[in-house]
Design an enzyme around this catalytic site. Structure first.
Site, PDB file in Angstrom:
ATOM      1  N   TYR A  67      57.376  58.390 -19.755  1.00  0.00           N
ATOM      2  CA  TYR A  67      56.831  59.745 -19.652  1.00  0.00           C
ATOM      3  C   TYR A  67      56.365  60.035 -18.228  1.00  0.00           C
ATOM      4  O   TYR A  67      55.404  59.434 -17.740  1.00  0.00           O
ATOM      5  CB  TYR A  67      55.690  59.963 -20.660  1.00  0.00           C
ATOM      6  CG  TYR A  67      56.088  59.771 -22.109  1.00  0.00           C
ATOM      7  CD1 TYR A  67      57.422  59.807 -22.507  1.00  0.00           C
ATOM      8  CD2 TYR A  67      55.135  59.559 -23.093  1.00  0.00           C
ATOM      9  CE1 TYR A  67      57.787  59.632 -23.834  1.00  0.00           C
ATOM     10  CE2 TYR A  67      55.500  59.381 -24.432  1.00  0.00           C
ATOM     11  CZ  TYR A  67      56.826  59.415 -24.780  1.00  0.00           C
ATOM     12  OH  TYR A  67      57.199  59.225 -26.098  1.00  0.00           O
ATOM     13  N   HIS A 125      60.955  51.184 -26.866  1.00  0.00           N
ATOM     14  CA  HIS A 125      61.123  52.642 -27.018  1.00  0.00           C
ATOM     15  C   HIS A 125      62.356  53.001 -27.867  1.00  0.00           C
ATOM     16  O   HIS A 125      62.313  53.907 -28.681  1.00  0.00           O
ATOM     17  CB  HIS A 125      61.189  53.289 -25.630  1.00  0.00           C
ATOM     18  CG  HIS A 125      60.705  54.702 -25.603  1.00  0.00           C
ATOM     19  ND1 HIS A 125      60.095  55.270 -24.524  1.00  0.00           N
ATOM     20  CD2 HIS A 125      60.738  55.692 -26.532  1.00  0.00           C
ATOM     21  CE1 HIS A 125      59.778  56.532 -24.790  1.00  0.00           C
ATOM     22  NE2 HIS A 125      60.174  56.799 -25.996  1.00  0.00           N
TER      23      HIS A 125
HETATM   24  P1  NAP Z   1      55.000  67.719 -31.252  1.00  0.00           P
HETATM   25  O1  NAP Z   1      53.760  66.941 -31.219  1.00  0.00           O
HETATM   26  O2  NAP Z   1      55.685  67.922 -32.541  1.00  0.00           O
HETATM   27  O3  NAP Z   1      54.768  69.173 -30.613  1.00  0.00           O
HETATM   28  C1  NAP Z   1      54.144  69.368 -29.380  1.00  0.00           C
HETATM   29  C2  NAP Z   1      54.197  70.853 -29.072  1.00  0.00           C
HETATM   30  O4  NAP Z   1      53.515  71.575 -30.104  1.00  0.00           O
HETATM   31  C3  NAP Z   1      53.490  71.231 -27.777  1.00  0.00           C
HETATM   32  O5  NAP Z   1      54.232  72.286 -27.202  1.00  0.00           O
HETATM   33  C4  NAP Z   1      52.127  71.746 -28.211  1.00  0.00           C
HETATM   34  O6  NAP Z   1      51.600  72.728 -27.350  1.00  0.00           O
HETATM   35  C5  NAP Z   1      52.479  72.375 -29.538  1.00  0.00           C
HETATM   36  N1  NAP Z   1      51.356  72.306 -30.489  1.00  0.00           N
HETATM   37  C6  NAP Z   1      50.502  71.278 -30.695  1.00  0.00           C
HETATM   38  N2  NAP Z   1      49.648  71.551 -31.675  1.00  0.00           N
HETATM   39  C7  NAP Z   1      49.962  72.794 -32.125  1.00  0.00           C
HETATM   40  C8  NAP Z   1      49.417  73.615 -33.134  1.00  0.00           C
HETATM   41  N3  NAP Z   1      48.405  73.202 -33.899  1.00  0.00           N
HETATM   42  N4  NAP Z   1      49.972  74.840 -33.316  1.00  0.00           N
HETATM   43  C9  NAP Z   1      51.015  75.262 -32.551  1.00  0.00           C
HETATM   44  N5  NAP Z   1      51.570  74.515 -31.581  1.00  0.00           N
HETATM   45  C10 NAP Z   1      51.054  73.276 -31.369  1.00  0.00           C
HETATM   46  O7  NAP Z   1      56.108  67.124 -30.256  1.00  0.00           O
HETATM   47  P2  NAP Z   1      56.274  65.854 -29.319  1.00  0.00           P
HETATM   48  O8  NAP Z   1      55.401  65.942 -28.139  1.00  0.00           O
HETATM   49  O9  NAP Z   1      57.741  65.715 -29.119  1.00  0.00           O
HETATM   50  O10 NAP Z   1      55.847  64.615 -30.226  1.00  0.00           O
HETATM   51  C11 NAP Z   1      54.541  64.071 -30.239  1.00  0.00           C
HETATM   52  C12 NAP Z   1      54.462  62.769 -29.473  1.00  0.00           C
HETATM   53  O11 NAP Z   1      55.320  61.785 -30.028  1.00  0.00           O
HETATM   54  C13 NAP Z   1      54.932  62.842 -28.015  1.00  0.00           C
HETATM   55  O12 NAP Z   1      54.005  63.525 -27.193  1.00  0.00           O
HETATM   56  C14 NAP Z   1      55.124  61.392 -27.710  1.00  0.00           C
HETATM   57  O13 NAP Z   1      53.887  60.745 -27.469  1.00  0.00           O
HETATM   58  C15 NAP Z   1      55.761  60.891 -29.008  1.00  0.00           C
HETATM   59  N6  NAP Z   1      57.250  60.890 -28.987  1.00  0.00           N
HETATM   60  C16 NAP Z   1      57.896  59.694 -29.100  1.00  0.00           C
HETATM   61  C17 NAP Z   1      59.277  59.650 -29.061  1.00  0.00           C
HETATM   62  C18 NAP Z   1      59.977  58.319 -29.176  1.00  0.00           C
HETATM   63  O14 NAP Z   1      61.174  58.256 -28.893  1.00  0.00           O
HETATM   64  N7  NAP Z   1      59.299  57.286 -29.579  1.00  0.00           N
HETATM   65  C19 NAP Z   1      60.035  60.833 -28.935  1.00  0.00           C
HETATM   66  C20 NAP Z   1      59.346  62.049 -28.872  1.00  0.00           C
HETATM   67  C21 NAP Z   1      57.958  62.065 -28.910  1.00  0.00           C
HETATM   68  P3  NAP Z   1      50.431  72.427 -26.260  1.00  0.00           P
HETATM   69  O15 NAP Z   1      50.703  71.060 -25.697  1.00  0.00           O
HETATM   70  O16 NAP Z   1      50.593  73.532 -25.284  1.00  0.00           O
HETATM   71  O17 NAP Z   1      49.114  72.482 -26.976  1.00  0.00           O
END
Ligand code: NAP
Length: 296
Positions: A67, A125
Site C-alpha cells: 500500500y 498477500h
Molecule cells: P471498503 O472498505 O469496502 O470501502 C472503502 C470505501 O468506502 C472508501 O471509499 C470509504 O470512503 C468508503 N466508506 C467507508 N465507510 C463508509 C460508509 N459507512 N458509508 C459510505 N462509504 C463508506 O474497500 P477496501 O478499502 O477495498 O477494503 C478494505 C480494506 O481491506 C483495505 O483498505 C485493505 O486494508 C484491505 N484489502 C485487502 C486486499 C487483499 O488483497 N488482501 C484487497 C483489497 C483490500 P472514505 O475513505 O472516504 O471514508
C-alpha cells in the site's frame, strides 16, 4: 454522536468477537488502510480516523508493504504511536518477497515503517511463484524470532487452503483474508464452510464493496433500504453488519471520513432477525455452485 451511542458501540464490539485458533479474541470489525498515507494533505485526517476507530473498539488495523509502497505502514505507525498495545496489527508481504531469501528483510522493513518490534499477524498477500513450503518456513522463522506473533494467507481459495493444510506446518496459519461482501458471496458456497470446519477465521476485505462502487445494487436495492430504515441506519451499514453476522468473520472496512468511521462502528450494534437475513438472502442469494474467488 453522543456518549451513550459510543458506549453502546464499544459494548457491541466487545461482545461480537472472533476467536483466533490460539484463543485470542478479536472484535469482528477492524480497519483497512489501502490508499491511506499517499496524499500528504490527507494525513492528519487519516490518522484521526484510525485513532477514532481504535477508540471505538475497531482495534485490528490491516496494512501491507504494497500500500503506497510503504506509505500506508508509515501512516499506521504514526497513528498507533502510544497506542501499540491496544492494536492488533496486521501487515502483508508481497508474494515476490515471500521466499526465504527476502521475507526477513521485507518484514524488517515493515516493522521499521510501523515503528514497532512485532506484528500481531503477517499475511502472504496472494499466491505467487514461491513454493508454499518455503513461505511457511520463512513465516515460522519470523514467528520463532518474535517478529511476528502469527501468520496467515490472503486471496487463497479452497484448493489453496487444502494445499496449505497439507504442507508441513501449514496448519499454523491462523487466517485467510479474502474479498467478501453482500454482493459477492462466492465464499459462502465452500471456502467459508472450509474455514469454519478448520477453525480459521476469514478476514473480509472490501466489506463495503468499496463504498458500494463494486456493486451499486448495495446502495440502491429497496430491500436493503427497507431494512436500513427499520434500524434507522444507512444501507451500507446493513451490508457491513451482514458481513460480520457469524462468529468466524472479521471485516476490515476502510474509512477516512469521520462519519464513515462512526457509521461502520455502529454497524456492530445491528442485531438481525432471521426474517431480515432471509430477505437479504432472497435479493443477494448464496451461490449453489462453486464460484471462483473474487479478487481485486
Ligand atoms: P471498503 O472498505 O469496502 O470501502 C472503502 C470505501 O468506502 C472508501 O471509499 C470509504 O470512503 C468508503 N466508506 C467507508 N465507510 C463508509 C460508509 N459507512 N458509508 C459510505 N462509504 C463508506 O474497500 P477496501 O478499502 O477495498 O477494503 C478494505 C480494506 O481491506 C483495505 O483498505 C485493505 O486494508 C484491505 N484489502 C485487502 C486486499 C487483499 O488483497 N488482501 C484487497 C483489497 C483490500 P472514505 O475513505 O472516504 O471514508
Amino acid at each position: 454522536m453522543d456518549e451513550k451511542k459510543r458506549a453502546e458501540i464499544k459494548t457491541a464490539l466487545a461482545k461480537h468477537v472472533v476467536t483466533m485458533p490460539d484463543g485470542t479474541s478479536l472484535p469482528r470489525l477492524g480497519q483497512g488502510t489501502w490508499y491511506m498515507g499517499e496524499n500528504p494533505q490527507m494525513k492528519d485526517k487519516e490518522i484521526k480516523a484510525l485513532q477514532l476507530g481504535i477508540e471505538l473498539g475497531m482495534t485490528l488495523i490491516d496494512t501491507a508493504e504494497m500500500y503506497g509502497n510503504g506509505d500506508s505502514e508509515r501512516l499506521v505507525g504514526e497513528a498507533i504511536k502510544g497506542r501499540r498495545n491496544q492494536v492488533f496489527l496486521v501487515s502483508k508481504v508481497y508474494p515476490q518477497h515471500a521466499g526465504l531469501d527476502m521475507i526477513s528483510k521485507a518484514c524488517e522493513n515493515s516493522l521499521k515503517r510501523l515503528e514497532t518490534d512485532h506484528l500481531d499477524l503477517y499475511l502472504l498477500h496472494w499466491r505467487g511463484r514461491v513454493p508454499l513450503a518455503e513461505t511457511i518456513e520463512g513465516m515460522e522463522k519470523l514467528r520463532k524470532e518474535g517478529k511476528i506473533l502469527r501468520w496467515g494467507v490472503s486471496n487463497f481459495d479452497t484448493a489453496d487452503m487444502e494445499e496449505l493444510w497439507n504442507t508441513k506446518n501449514g496448519k499454523n496459519s491462523v487466517a485467510n483474508q479474502v474479498l467478501y461482501h453482500l454482493g459477492s458471496r462466492g465464499i459462502d458456497f465452500d471456502l467459508l464452510p472450509w474455514q469454519s470446519k478448520h477453525n480459521m477465521p476469514i478476514m473480509a476485505y472490501s466489506p463495503l464493496a468499496q463504498g458500494g462502487t463494486l456493486r451499486k445494487q448495495l446502495l440502491n436495492d429497496p430491500t436493503i433500504h427497507d431494512i436500513a430504515d427499520k434500524y434507522n441506519v444507512q444501507p451500507l451499514q446493513i451490508a457491513l453488519a451482514w458481513t460480520i453476522r457469524s462468529n468466524n468473520v472479521i471485516a476490515i472496512p476502510k474509512a477516512v471520513q469521520e462519519e464513515h468511521v462512526l457509521a461502520n462502528a455502529e454497524a456492530a450494534t445491528i442485531e438481525f432477525t432471521e426474517e431480515d437475513l432471509n430477505r437479504l438472502d432472497q435479493v443477494f442469494p448464496k451461490p449453489n455452485r462453486k464460484m471462483p474467488l473474487d479478487i481485486i
